[in-house]
Design an enzyme around this catalytic site. Structure first.
Site, short mmCIF file in Angstrom:
data_model
loop_
_atom_site.label_atom_id
_atom_site.label_comp_id
_atom_site.label_asym_id
_atom_site.label_seq_id
_atom_site.Cartn_x
_atom_site.Cartn_y
_atom_site.Cartn_z
CE1 TYR A 167 -3.77 2.41 0.42
CE2 TYR A 167 -2.43 3.34 2.19
CZ TYR A 167 -3.51 3.43 1.33
OH TYR A 167 -4.32 4.54 1.36
CD GLU B 216 -7.52 6.71 5.54
OE1 GLU B 216 -7.50 6.75 6.79
OE2 GLU B 216 -6.52 6.40 4.86
CD1 TRP C 110 -2.59 1.51 6.62
CD2 TRP C 110 -4.71 2.16 6.78
NE1 TRP C 110 -3.06 1.74 5.34
CE2 TRP C 110 -4.37 2.14 5.41
CE3 TRP C 110 -6.02 2.53 7.12
CZ2 TRP C 110 -5.26 2.47 4.40
CZ3 TRP C 110 -6.91 2.86 6.10
CH2 TRP C 110 -6.52 2.83 4.76
#
Length: 171
Positions: free
Chosen positions: A17, A39, A47
């Site tokens: 990512y 998000e 995350w």
């Protein structure tokens, strides 16, 4: 506090990512909508959890195609709450569905979500937070900041010394 560029490179979950998506601009509506949804889902979680559940969320939310998600019903909310492989939070799920409908409206006024975002480009985070909160659901300052950094609208996704920074800047 370590920067993402310190912990992500070489990491099996964060690395891809960081190296190929974070901070890279996109005009693809599904990509932008997915970044917003991820998000939102991340709020209060790590995350890494979000990235581990990403493929399941893509499937559960029909590839983050706004037109499909916008017509989800209460039955779909219950289906999503029963999906053990995704992040299950009613307020987050309902916000993602509501935001899909907003994207449809934005298309009518601006042609695309990307063009709407571009029309607000160049403003600081505080101004972005105001416009995002006015327009979308579940968009607090941290979510807005990370969402916009992930798409290159705000600086800070990568350190200038990070090789990805140079790649994004076209050097």
């Amino acid at each position: 506090m370590p920067h993402y560029c310190d912990i992500a490179p070489g990491h099996p979950i964060h690395g891809p990512y960081h190296d190929k998506e974070y901070g890279f601009p996109s005009k693809n509506e599904s990509v932008i909508f997915e970044r917003m949804a991820l998000e939102i889902m991340q709020a209060g979680l790590s995350w890494e959890i979000v990235l581990k559940k990403r493929a399941a969320m893509q499937k559960a939310f029909d590839g983050f195609e706004a037109d499909k998600v916008a017509v989800y019903t209460a039955k779909d909310v219950e289906r999503l709450l029963g999906e053990e492989v995704i992040i299950r939070n009613r307020k987050k799920i309902e916000a993602i569905i509501a935001n899909a409908a907003v994207i449809q409206t934005i298309r009518g006024s601006h042609g695309s979500l990307a063009k709407w975002l571009d029309s607000h480009a160049g403003q600081g985070k505080e101004a972005w937070v105001k416009v995002m909160r006015k327009t979308f659901r579940f968009m607090g300052p941290e979510i807005v900041g990370e969402f916009l950094m992930s798409l290159g609208y705000l600086e800070g996704a990568h350190r200038e010394s990070c090789p990805v920074y140079a790649k994004i800047r076209g050097r």
